[in-house]
Scaffold this motif. Structure first.
Motif, PDB file in Angstrom:
ATOM      1  N   THR A   1     -95.019  23.923  73.056  1.00  0.00           N
ATOM      2  CA  THR A   1     -94.421  24.586  74.342  1.00  0.00           C
ATOM      3  C   THR A   1     -94.996  23.863  75.951  1.00  0.00           C
ATOM      4  O   THR A   1     -95.610  24.412  76.432  1.00  0.00           O
ATOM      5  CB  THR A   1     -94.135  25.678  73.652  1.00  0.00           C
ATOM      6  N   PRO A   2     -93.727  23.915  76.992  1.00  0.00           N
ATOM      7  CA  PRO A   2     -94.124  24.210  78.240  1.00  0.00           C
ATOM      8  C   PRO A   2     -93.097  25.089  78.537  1.00  0.00           C
ATOM      9  O   PRO A   2     -93.229  25.260  79.936  1.00  0.00           O
ATOM     10  CB  PRO A   2     -92.580  22.918  78.883  1.00  0.00           C
TER      11      PRO A   2
ATOM     12  N   ARG B   1     -96.407   3.112  73.651  1.00  0.00           N
ATOM     13  CA  ARG B   1     -96.646   4.455  72.829  1.00  0.00           C
ATOM     14  C   ARG B   1     -96.725   6.235  74.122  1.00  0.00           C
ATOM     15  O   ARG B   1     -97.643   6.670  72.805  1.00  0.00           O
ATOM     16  CB  ARG B   1     -97.666   4.023  72.186  1.00  0.00           C
ATOM     17  N   ILE B   2     -95.799   6.291  74.470  1.00  0.00           N
ATOM     18  CA  ILE B   2     -95.615   7.149  74.926  1.00  0.00           C
ATOM     19  C   ILE B   2     -94.834   8.781  75.332  1.00  0.00           C
ATOM     20  O   ILE B   2     -93.605   7.972  75.124  1.00  0.00           O
ATOM     21  CB  ILE B   2     -95.677   7.676  76.785  1.00  0.00           C
ATOM     22  N   ILE B   3     -94.727   9.101  74.722  1.00  0.00           N
ATOM     23  CA  ILE B   3     -93.393  10.440  73.707  1.00  0.00           C
ATOM     24  C   ILE B   3     -93.399  11.806  74.265  1.00  0.00           C
ATOM     25  O   ILE B   3     -94.562  12.273  74.318  1.00  0.00           O
ATOM     26  CB  ILE B   3     -94.399  10.854  72.284  1.00  0.00           C
ATOM     27  N   LEU B   4     -92.367  11.657  74.548  1.00  0.00           N
ATOM     28  CA  LEU B   4     -92.314  13.072  75.662  1.00  0.00           C
ATOM     29  C   LEU B   4     -91.899  13.814  74.325  1.00  0.00           C
ATOM     30  O   LEU B   4     -91.017  14.139  74.173  1.00  0.00           O
ATOM     31  CB  LEU B   4     -91.277  13.062  76.676  1.00  0.00           C
ATOM     32  N   LEU B   5     -92.506  15.032  74.886  1.00  0.00           N
ATOM     33  CA  LEU B   5     -92.393  15.592  73.109  1.00  0.00           C
ATOM     34  C   LEU B   5     -91.080  17.386  73.436  1.00  0.00           C
ATOM     35  O   LEU B   5     -91.337  17.749  74.113  1.00  0.00           O
ATOM     36  CB  LEU B   5     -93.738  16.989  72.850  1.00  0.00           C
ATOM     37  N   ASP B   6     -90.244  17.466  72.125  1.00  0.00           N
ATOM     38  CA  ASP B   6     -89.755  18.550  72.761  1.00  0.00           C
ATOM     39  C   ASP B   6     -90.236  20.112  71.993  1.00  0.00           C
ATOM     40  O   ASP B   6     -91.584  20.039  71.731  1.00  0.00           O
ATOM     41  CB  ASP B   6     -88.436  18.843  71.586  1.00  0.00           C
ATOM     42  N   PRO B   7     -90.073  20.761  72.472  1.00  0.00           N
ATOM     43  CA  PRO B   7     -91.192  21.955  71.935  1.00  0.00           C
ATOM     44  C   PRO B   7     -91.131  22.295  70.870  1.00  0.00           C
ATOM     45  O   PRO B   7     -90.280  22.229  69.638  1.00  0.00           O
ATOM     46  CB  PRO B   7     -90.596  23.212  73.118  1.00  0.00           C
ATOM     47  N   GLY B   8     -91.856  22.751  69.581  1.00  0.00           N
ATOM     48  CA  GLY B   8     -91.153  23.581  68.317  1.00  0.00           C
ATOM     49  C   GLY B   8     -92.429  22.590  67.840  1.00  0.00           C
ATOM     50  O   GLY B   8     -94.145  21.953  68.490  1.00  0.00           O
TER      51      GLY B   8
ATOM     52  N   ASN C   1     -93.592  35.529  69.725  1.00  0.00           N
ATOM     53  CA  ASN C   1     -93.944  36.149  68.187  1.00  0.00           C
ATOM     54  C   ASN C   1     -92.578  36.872  67.845  1.00  0.00           C
ATOM     55  O   ASN C   1     -91.585  37.370  68.727  1.00  0.00           O
ATOM     56  CB  ASN C   1     -95.070  37.618  68.644  1.00  0.00           C
ATOM     57  N   PRO C   2     -92.254  37.067  66.489  1.00  0.00           N
ATOM     58  CA  PRO C   2     -90.891  37.763  65.665  1.00  0.00           C
ATOM     59  C   PRO C   2     -91.929  38.963  65.879  1.00  0.00           C
ATOM     60  O   PRO C   2     -92.703  39.400  65.322  1.00  0.00           O
ATOM     61  CB  PRO C   2     -91.211  37.227  64.578  1.00  0.00           C
TER      62      PRO C   2
ATOM     63  N   GLN D   1     -86.898  27.541  67.382  1.00  0.00           N
ATOM     64  CA  GLN D   1     -88.258  25.843  68.033  1.00  0.00           C
ATOM     65  C   GLN D   1     -89.024  27.059  68.484  1.00  0.00           C
ATOM     66  O   GLN D   1     -90.183  26.325  69.018  1.00  0.00           O
ATOM     67  CB  GLN D   1     -87.040  24.980  69.677  1.00  0.00           C
ATOM     68  N   THR D   2     -88.948  28.216  69.300  1.00  0.00           N
ATOM     69  CA  THR D   2     -89.746  28.330  69.792  1.00  0.00           C
ATOM     70  C   THR D   2     -90.873  29.299  68.891  1.00  0.00           C
ATOM     71  O   THR D   2     -92.432  29.543  69.236  1.00  0.00           O
ATOM     72  CB  THR D   2     -89.435  29.240  71.256  1.00  0.00           C
TER      73      THR D   2
END
Length: 364
Positions: free
Chosen positions: A179-180, A155-162, A205-206, A221-222
């Motif tokens: 965020t990496p 149950r290890i999940i490498l996360l995508d950004p966002g 930041n927008p 995504q960021t």
């Protein structure tokens, strides 16, 4: 197959986790697939107490510096990056062993700047140490390892950004942003720094969100939009924000000013990170109520802050530091946790356990 070259280092030390047998929890499922039973005759509490183990910067070690308490009941684990020393496959394998030994139903992981071979751009970067084929091969090996059947079974999940939401096995929803990415330091080659971007750019930041002095470079995504304010349970980044547990041994604040601005706007309940080993610790920030002036005009250390308190946590049998943040107000306070465990070539610091109230997952 090629392997990342690195200088020799001291023999790894550390104890194995308690071998106490635990009942295996079901694998986590997306929030919209929750199947939590509910009896309408007994109204349920809207929130659920949740325990999250937070660690970072284990750099390929296979065990924590001390035993986890046997009575520790964890709902989730978060690793904030630097899974290896330089992106070595063997380091990843040891880190996976560390995570597999932790008794929790979900383990959420992001890479850090040391994890070169997990950066998609690693395969295309020019480097005198590797050929293009070697870089592509290493990236494929690293990604395959972290998404392997054995990692999924643990149950290890490498996360995508966002932004993502997970329905935990205890019945709670966990809303996160990850965020990496970190700005390139001026003295470091881009080929030696994973998930880097120019320090003159702002990916969080927008335009129009308070002061602006960087090149807008965010993607869907960021970017952290204003409507996310108070809606993030845990913001997970590898590096710290500016002024928050980001001071090096030389006394320099090296955190990212732009993620600091984003955190100050969105006010997550917890911001977990690492990277700066000397910054290990925890602070609670109580945010200033915004009046007619709106967002702060500058990014000084105290802008937008009403009060800062250092939190030492409570040692539990020498294995973890426990912080009870169950009463934290959404949008009113943020717990900042630097969980970097690395000391002088060995893991010397204690991982954190944060207890927090999360919203109950809705039953369809």
């Amino acid at each position: 197959m090629s392997e990342v070259k690195k200088p020799p280092r001291l023999h790894r030390q550390g104890l194995l986790f308690s071998s106490r047998k635990r009942k295996r929890s079901p694998s986590p499922s997306p929030a919209n697939k929750s199947t939590i039973p509910h009896n309408p005759q007994f109204p349920e509490k809207k929130t659920i107490e949740t325990s999250i183990l937070i660690l970072s910067d284990t750099h390929g070690h296979s065990a924590l510096p001390s035993l986890l308490p046997e009575n520790l009941d964890l709902d989730a684990v978060i690793h904030c990056g630097d899974l290896s020393q330089c992106g070595e496959i063997e380091d990843y394998k040891r880190t996976l062993d560390l995570l597999k030994a932790i008794p929790a139903s979900i383990k959420l992981v992001i890479p850090g700047n040391h994890d070169l071979s997990l950066d998609p751009s690693f395969a295309t970067h020019s480097s005198p140490a590797f050929t293009a084929t070697e870089r592509q091969d290493l990236y494929a090996q690293a990604l395959e390892l972290w998404t392997s059947p054995s990692a999924k079974e643990a149950r290890i999940i490498l996360l995508d950004p966002g932004f993502q939401t997970f329905a935990l096995s205890n019945g709670a929803n966990l809303h996160i942003y990850t965020t990496p990415y970190m700005p390139f330091p001026p003295t470091v080659s881009t080929s030696e720094w994973a998930f880097g971007y120019p320090s003159s750019h702002d990916i969080y930041n927008p335009p129009g969100s308070g002061i602006w002095y960087s090149i807008p470079s965010g993607t869907p995504q960021t970017l952290i939009q204003d409507e996310k304010r108070g809606g993030i349970d845990v913001l997970i980044s590898h590096g710290p924000p500016r002024y928050r547990l980001d001071r090096t041994e030389e006394g320099e604040n090296v955190g990212c000013k732009n993620i600091w601005r984003a955190v100050r706007r969105c006010r997550p309940r917890v911001h977990a990170f690492g990277h700066v080993h000397a910054g290990y610790g925890a602070d609670v920030v109580r945010w200033r109520e915004e009046g007619k002036e709106g967002l702060p005009r500058d990014d000084d250390i105290d802008d937008g802050i009403e009060e800062v308190k250092r939190v030492d946590g409570r040692m539990v049998e020498g294995g973890v530091r426990l912080i009870e943040a169950k009463g934290a107000r959404k949008g009113g306070e943020t717990l900042f946790v630097n969980a970097a465990l690395m000391g002088d070539e060995v893991l010397e610091r204690t991982p954190w356990v944060v207890e927090i109230e999360l919203e109950r997952a809705k039953v369809n």
